[in-house]
Write a protein that holds these residues in place. Structure first.
Motif, short mmCIF file in Angstrom:
data_model
loop_
_atom_site.label_atom_id
_atom_site.label_comp_id
_atom_site.label_asym_id
_atom_site.label_seq_id
_atom_site.Cartn_x
_atom_site.Cartn_y
_atom_site.Cartn_z
N ASP A 13 -3.84 -7.89 11.38
CA ASP A 13 -5.12 -8.49 11.02
C ASP A 13 -6.23 -7.53 11.44
OD1 ASP A 13 -7.03 -10.25 10.16
OD2 ASP A 13 -7.00 -11.48 11.98
N GLY A 14 -6.24 -6.38 10.78
CA GLY A 14 -7.19 -5.34 11.15
C GLY A 14 -8.36 -5.25 10.18
N ILE A 15 -8.90 -4.03 10.05
CA ILE A 15 -10.04 -3.78 9.16
C ILE A 15 -9.53 -3.71 7.73
CG2 ILE A 15 -12.01 -2.27 8.72
CD1 ILE A 15 -11.47 -1.07 11.53
N LYS A 16 -10.08 -4.51 6.86
CA LYS A 16 -9.65 -4.51 5.46
C LYS A 16 -10.71 -3.85 4.59
CE LYS A 16 -6.67 -8.58 5.68
NZ LYS A 16 -6.36 -9.92 5.12
N ALA A 17 -10.28 -2.98 3.70
CA ALA A 17 -11.21 -2.34 2.77
C ALA A 17 -11.88 -3.40 1.91
CB ALA A 17 -10.47 -1.33 1.90
N ARG A 18 -13.19 -3.24 1.71
CA ARG A 18 -13.91 -4.22 0.89
C ARG A 18 -13.55 -4.11 -0.58
NH1 ARG A 18 -17.90 -2.43 4.61
NH2 ARG A 18 -18.60 -0.84 3.15
N THR A 19 -13.24 -2.90 -1.03
CA THR A 19 -12.89 -2.69 -2.44
C THR A 19 -11.43 -3.07 -2.63
OG1 THR A 19 -14.42 -0.82 -2.48
CG2 THR A 19 -12.90 -1.02 -4.33
N ARG A 20 -11.18 -4.07 -3.44
CA ARG A 20 -9.83 -4.60 -3.58
C ARG A 20 -9.03 -3.87 -4.65
NH1 ARG A 20 -8.83 -5.78 0.75
NH2 ARG A 20 -6.93 -6.83 0.02
N ARG A 21 -9.69 -3.16 -5.56
CA ARG A 21 -8.98 -2.40 -6.59
C ARG A 21 -9.83 -1.22 -7.02
NH1 ARG A 21 -7.96 -5.93 -11.77
NH2 ARG A 21 -6.87 -7.18 -10.19
N GLY A 22 -9.18 -0.24 -7.63
CA GLY A 22 -9.90 0.95 -8.09
C GLY A 22 -10.26 1.86 -6.92
N MET A 46 -1.76 9.12 -0.77
CA MET A 46 -3.09 8.51 -0.73
C MET A 46 -3.06 7.10 -1.31
SD MET A 46 -5.10 10.61 0.81
CE MET A 46 -6.74 10.01 0.40
N ALA A 47 -2.26 6.88 -2.35
CA ALA A 47 -2.14 5.54 -2.94
C ALA A 47 -1.53 4.57 -1.94
CB ALA A 47 -1.29 5.60 -4.21
N ARG A 48 -0.51 5.00 -1.19
CA ARG A 48 0.08 4.13 -0.19
C ARG A 48 -0.92 3.87 0.95
NH1 ARG A 48 4.61 7.17 -1.77
NH2 ARG A 48 4.39 8.74 -0.11
N GLY A 49 -1.71 4.87 1.27
CA GLY A 49 -2.75 4.67 2.27
C GLY A 49 -3.80 3.67 1.83
N ARG A 50 -4.16 3.70 0.53
CA ARG A 50 -5.11 2.73 0.00
C ARG A 50 -4.58 1.32 0.16
NH1 ARG A 50 -6.09 6.10 -4.19
NH2 ARG A 50 -4.62 5.02 -5.54
N ALA A 51 -3.28 1.13 -0.11
CA ALA A 51 -2.67 -0.19 0.03
C ALA A 51 -2.72 -0.65 1.49
CB ALA A 51 -1.23 -0.16 -0.48
N TYR A 52 -2.45 0.26 2.40
CA TYR A 52 -2.51 -0.07 3.82
C TYR A 52 -3.94 -0.46 4.22
CZ TYR A 52 1.90 0.76 6.27
OH TYR A 52 3.16 0.63 6.79
N ALA A 53 -4.93 0.29 3.71
CA ALA A 53 -6.33 -0.01 4.04
C ALA A 53 -6.72 -1.39 3.54
CB ALA A 53 -7.24 1.06 3.44
N ARG A 54 -6.22 -1.78 2.38
CA ARG A 54 -6.57 -3.08 1.80
C ARG A 54 -5.83 -4.24 2.46
NH1 ARG A 54 -6.88 -0.19 -4.07
NH2 ARG A 54 -9.15 0.03 -4.11
N LYS A 55 -4.71 -3.96 3.08
CA LYS A 55 -3.94 -5.01 3.75
C LYS A 55 -4.41 -5.25 5.17
CE LYS A 55 0.49 -5.10 3.41
NZ LYS A 55 1.90 -4.65 3.45
N GLY A 56 -5.27 -4.41 5.70
CA GLY A 56 -5.76 -4.59 7.06
C GLY A 56 -4.85 -4.00 8.11
N GLN A 57 -4.10 -2.94 7.76
CA GLN A 57 -3.17 -2.34 8.71
C GLN A 57 -3.88 -1.47 9.75
OE1 GLN A 57 -0.53 -4.52 7.37
NE2 GLN A 57 0.45 -2.94 8.58
N VAL A 58 -5.12 -1.04 9.45
CA VAL A 58 -5.88 -0.26 10.42
C VAL A 58 -6.54 -1.22 11.41
CG1 VAL A 58 -7.75 1.41 10.76
CG2 VAL A 58 -6.29 1.57 8.73
N ILE A 59 -6.14 -1.11 12.66
CA ILE A 59 -6.60 -2.07 13.67
C ILE A 59 -8.01 -1.75 14.15
CG2 ILE A 59 -6.12 -3.00 15.97
CD1 ILE A 59 -3.15 -2.45 15.39
N ASP A 60 -8.28 -0.49 14.40
CA ASP A 60 -9.62 -0.09 14.83
C ASP A 60 -9.88 1.35 14.41
OD1 ASP A 60 -8.21 1.47 16.69
OD2 ASP A 60 -8.32 -0.08 18.21
#
Length: 272
Positions: A13-22, A46-60
């Motif tokens: 439950d980390g930081i989630k990217a605001r952009t959900r697609r594109g 980079m695509a897999r990293g985008r998915a991680y960013a959108r799922k909230g995998q980055v904690i801080d």
């Protein structure tokens, strides 16, 4: 397939990217950063990293001088440690950049108003300095995960969330390059190129010999390039607001629509 060879990421439950697609990044500076990184980084990672960013995998995520650090939750129980390092702009380079920015009235005024002019890259480029990593060797990515890819998906996720952090505060770009917002603005206020206090100025004799000389060097380049346009109502944001209210509203709030209307009336028609 042996389950020991792969485990799904632990939900975080980390930081989630605001952009959900594109694409990720809403401003010129964040898009500039991401476009450069994507030009030399592996597209799949980079695509897999985008998915991680959108799922909230980055904690801080923390931006410091020449280094970004973050924790990213992957498939292991403990989060991975990620760091992103860039080449340092030396102190001498920052002093030259501050002097150049202070000498250009529009740049100085916009920065002091909290804005990041797109043309700021020109200033650094003229001095042989860069704000963004333009090649793989300019960006050093490290992660404690066992993936030796460059970038791994954890580092890629941090890159995308860093771009959104730049959206929120463009001065983080300068902080990552070695100058905090507070230190830069303090330098711009005291530099000789900054507008001096008229009460502290001593009158100087005007001579015909020193009245005008042809510009040279960077000054010559600037004289041939038009200054960036000042946005409507810019003076309302830079000048100290007068202690006047109109129907309980600040005078600057009342005048802002008039500035916008005047600018629209004199804006050139794009269709000719």
């Amino acid at each position: 397939m042996d389950g020991s060879l792969w485990r799904p990421p632990i939900e975080a439950d980390g930081i989630k990217a605001r952009t959900r697609r594109g694409s990720i990044g809403a401003t010129w500076w964040s898009r500039r950063f991401i476009d450069l990184v994507e030009s030399f980084a592996d597209a799949g990672r980079m695509a897999r990293g985008r998915a991680y960013a959108r799922k909230g995998q980055v904690i801080d995520l923390r931006v410091e001088r020449y280094e970004v650090s973050a924790r990213v939750q992957g498939s292991a129980e403990e989060p991975y440690e990620v760091t992103l390092n860039i080449e340092a702009i030396p102190e001498s380079g920052w002093r030259r950049a501050e002097e150049e920015l202070a000498s250009r009235a529009v740049f100085r005024a916009r920065l002091l108003a909290g804005e990041m002019p797109p043309e700021i890259e020109w200033v650094f480029a003229e001095l042989g300095l860069t704000l963004f990593p333009g090649a793989a060797e300019d960006l050093h990515m490290m992660c404690s995960c066992p993936d030796w890819g460059d970038p791994c998906k954890h580092a890629a996720a941090v890159l995308y969330l860093l771009a959104e952090a730049f959206d929120d505060d463009p001065f983080l770009i300068l902080a990552w390059n070695g100058r905090t917002k507070e230190r830069l603005l303090a330098a711009l206020r005291r530099k000789p190129g900054a507008a001096p206090d008229p009460l502290e100025m001593e009158p100087e004799p005007l001579t015909a010999a020193g009245f005008w000389t042809p510009p040279s060097g960077l000054a010559g380049l600037r004289s041939r390039r038009p200054a960036p346009p000042v946005p409507p109502g810019f003076v309302l944001r830079v000048a100290a607001p007068p202690p006047i209210k109109v129907r309980r509203r600040a005078l600057t709030d009342v005048l802002a629509p008039a500035y916008e209307a005047l600018a629209a009336e004199h804006r050139p028609d794009p269709e000719g």
